[in-house]
Design an enzyme around this catalytic site. Structure first.
Site, PDB file in Angstrom:
ATOM      1  N   ARG A  72       0.854  -1.176   0.000  1.00  0.00           N
ATOM      2  CA  ARG A  72       0.000   0.000   0.000  1.00  0.00           C
ATOM      3  C   ARG A  72       0.891   1.227   0.000  1.00  0.00           C
ATOM      4  NH1 ARG A  72      -4.557   1.218   4.412  1.00  0.00           N
ATOM      5  NH2 ARG A  72      -2.744   1.540   5.702  1.00  0.00           N
ATOM      6  N   THR A  95      -0.801   7.595  -0.948  1.00  0.00           N
ATOM      7  CA  THR A  95      -2.102   7.516  -1.632  1.00  0.00           C
ATOM      8  C   THR A  95      -2.993   6.409  -1.071  1.00  0.00           C
ATOM      9  OG1 THR A  95      -1.295   5.891  -3.220  1.00  0.00           O
ATOM     10  CG2 THR A  95      -0.973   8.218  -3.794  1.00  0.00           C
ATOM     11  N   ASP A 125       0.579  -2.518  12.132  1.00  0.00           N
ATOM     12  CA  ASP A 125       0.971  -3.007  10.803  1.00  0.00           C
ATOM     13  C   ASP A 125       1.245  -4.510  10.883  1.00  0.00           C
ATOM     14  OD1 ASP A 125       2.750  -3.808   8.602  1.00  0.00           O
ATOM     15  OD2 ASP A 125       2.641  -1.695   8.059  1.00  0.00           O
ATOM     16  N   ASP A 136       4.744  -5.803   9.541  1.00  0.00           N
ATOM     17  CA  ASP A 136       5.847  -5.461  10.448  1.00  0.00           C
ATOM     18  C   ASP A 136       5.813  -6.318  11.700  1.00  0.00           C
ATOM     19  OD1 ASP A 136       7.042  -3.556   8.859  1.00  0.00           O
ATOM     20  OD2 ASP A 136       5.934  -1.880   9.729  1.00  0.00           O
TER      21      ASP A 136
HETATM   22  C1  PRP Z   1      -1.269  -4.393   4.602  1.00  0.00           C
HETATM   23  C2  PRP Z   1      -2.164  -5.606   4.762  1.00  0.00           C
HETATM   24  C3  PRP Z   1      -3.011  -5.537   3.519  1.00  0.00           C
HETATM   25  C4  PRP Z   1      -3.174  -4.046   3.309  1.00  0.00           C
HETATM   26  C5  PRP Z   1      -4.529  -3.632   3.786  1.00  0.00           C
HETATM   27  O1  PRP Z   1      -0.226  -4.651   3.747  1.00  0.00           O
HETATM   28  O2  PRP Z   1      -1.448  -6.800   4.914  1.00  0.00           O
HETATM   29  O3  PRP Z   1      -2.429  -6.145   2.394  1.00  0.00           O
HETATM   30  O4  PRP Z   1      -2.175  -3.403   4.106  1.00  0.00           O
HETATM   31  O5  PRP Z   1      -4.769  -2.290   3.502  1.00  0.00           O
HETATM   32  P1  PRP Z   1      -5.846  -1.839   2.415  1.00  0.00           P
HETATM   33  O6  PRP Z   1      -7.070  -2.641   2.668  1.00  0.00           O
HETATM   34  O7  PRP Z   1      -6.040  -0.377   2.694  1.00  0.00           O
HETATM   35  O8  PRP Z   1      -5.272  -2.071   1.048  1.00  0.00           O
HETATM   36  P2  PRP Z   1       0.932  -3.565   3.467  1.00  0.00           P
HETATM   37  O9  PRP Z   1       0.573  -2.711   2.303  1.00  0.00           O
HETATM   38  O10 PRP Z   1       1.259  -2.853   4.751  1.00  0.00           O
HETATM   39  O11 PRP Z   1       2.135  -4.454   2.990  1.00  0.00           O
HETATM   40  P3  PRP Z   1       2.989  -5.558   3.787  1.00  0.00           P
HETATM   41  O12 PRP Z   1       2.089  -6.749   3.980  1.00  0.00           O
HETATM   42  O13 PRP Z   1       4.117  -5.834   2.868  1.00  0.00           O
HETATM   43  O14 PRP Z   1       3.429  -4.973   5.104  1.00  0.00           O
HETATM   44  N1  URA Z   2      -2.499  -2.622   7.027  1.00  0.00           N
HETATM   45  C1  URA Z   2      -2.138  -3.084   8.261  1.00  0.00           C
HETATM   46  O1  URA Z   2      -1.227  -3.911   8.383  1.00  0.00           O
HETATM   47  N2  URA Z   2      -2.791  -2.587   9.318  1.00  0.00           N
HETATM   48  C2  URA Z   2      -3.771  -1.683   9.229  1.00  0.00           C
HETATM   49  O2  URA Z   2      -4.347  -1.290  10.256  1.00  0.00           O
HETATM   50  C3  URA Z   2      -4.136  -1.224   7.940  1.00  0.00           C
HETATM   51  C4  URA Z   2      -3.485  -1.727   6.852  1.00  0.00           C
END
Ligand code: PRP
Ligand code: URA
Length: 209
Positions: free
Chosen positions: A104, A108, A200, A203
């Site tokens: 994400r 944006t 997150d 993380d």
């Molecule tokens: C997180 C989560 C989802 C997304 C959700 O991933 O695991 O994929 O955010 O958010 P959304 O519904 O607003 O799209 P992230 O983009 O943080 O990537 P990561 O798993 O690599 O940490």
């Molecule tokens: N992605 C995450 O990992 N946590 C949130 O709360 C939203 C998006």
């Protein structure tokens, strides 16, 4: 309109309570996410179709049940979705596993695709897409767009925590996809994080912050 199942199983709720706590470290967080995925997989496979098969027990011939087709796939959205795969495979070990890489954009909040590797016959499989979090729903909706573009017709989506905004978006854009949700939270904050949520997920699983 898709079905939305919010899990009320006490073990799922208890374990979600543990991963929400800020003091839960990566090792416990990972183990709990995997256990929750197993429990959610059990609930989300409840209506898989069965067929009769003739077998022979040590005693006699009889008719037993087996999964019809047996063609399942698990597709985690990277990174955090990886944390749910092993837990799903505990119950459906013969499933193929594909990967969709999306992150994400922090400004944006739009999903950016960086990887996609799917089972060659994924269009013939019933697919379980997994990601612990559905916030705006951008990542989940984009992953399903991608699968549909590859010809996948039967899709279920499993997430541990969802925001109402994300569920609405999924229902609007993908009304044919059933949603299995561990907990439906309150809202998104100004940075697109789920409240109360768990922070997150990626993380916390991988210890990157
Ligand atoms: C997180 C989560 C989802 C997304 C959700 O991933 O695991 O994929 O955010 O958010 P959304 O519904 O607003 O799209 P992230 O983009 O943080 O990537 P990561 O798993 O690599 O940490
Ligand atoms: N992605 C995450 O990992 N946590 C949130 O709360 C939203 C998006």
């Amino acid at each position: 309109m898709s079905n939305v199942y919010v899990m009320d199983h006490p073990l799922i709720q208890h374990k979600i309570g543990l991963i929400r706590r800020e003091e839960t470290g990566s090792r416990d967080f990972r183990a709990l996410v995997s256990e929750i995925a197993t429990l959610m997989c059990y609930e989300a496979t409840r209506d898989l179709k069965l067929e009769d098969v003739k077998i022979k027990t040590p005693i006699c011939e009889t008719t037993a049940k087996q999964l019809e087709g047996k063609k399942l796939a698990i597709i985690p959205i990277l990174r955090a979705g990886i944390g749910m795969v092993e837990g799903m495979l505990v119950l459906i070990p013969a499933a193929k596993v594909g990967h969709i890489g999306l992150y994400r954009d922090p400004e944006t909040l739009e999903p950016v695709e960086y990887y996609c590797k799917l089972p060659a016959d994924c269009d013939e499989r019933e697919v379980f897409v997994v990601d612990p979090m559905v916030a705006t729903g951008g990542s989940s909706a984009a992953a399903i767009d991608l699968l549909k573009a590859k010809g996948v017709k039967k899709i279920r989506f499993l997430c541990i925590i969802a925001a109402p905004e994300g569920v609405e978006r999924m229902q609007r854009e993908h009304p044919d996809v059933d949603l299995y949700i561990g907990a439906l939270d309150d809202h998104l904050n100004d940075h697109g994080y789920i409240v109360p949520g768990l922070g997150d997920a990626g993380d916390r699983i991988f210890g990157t912050k």
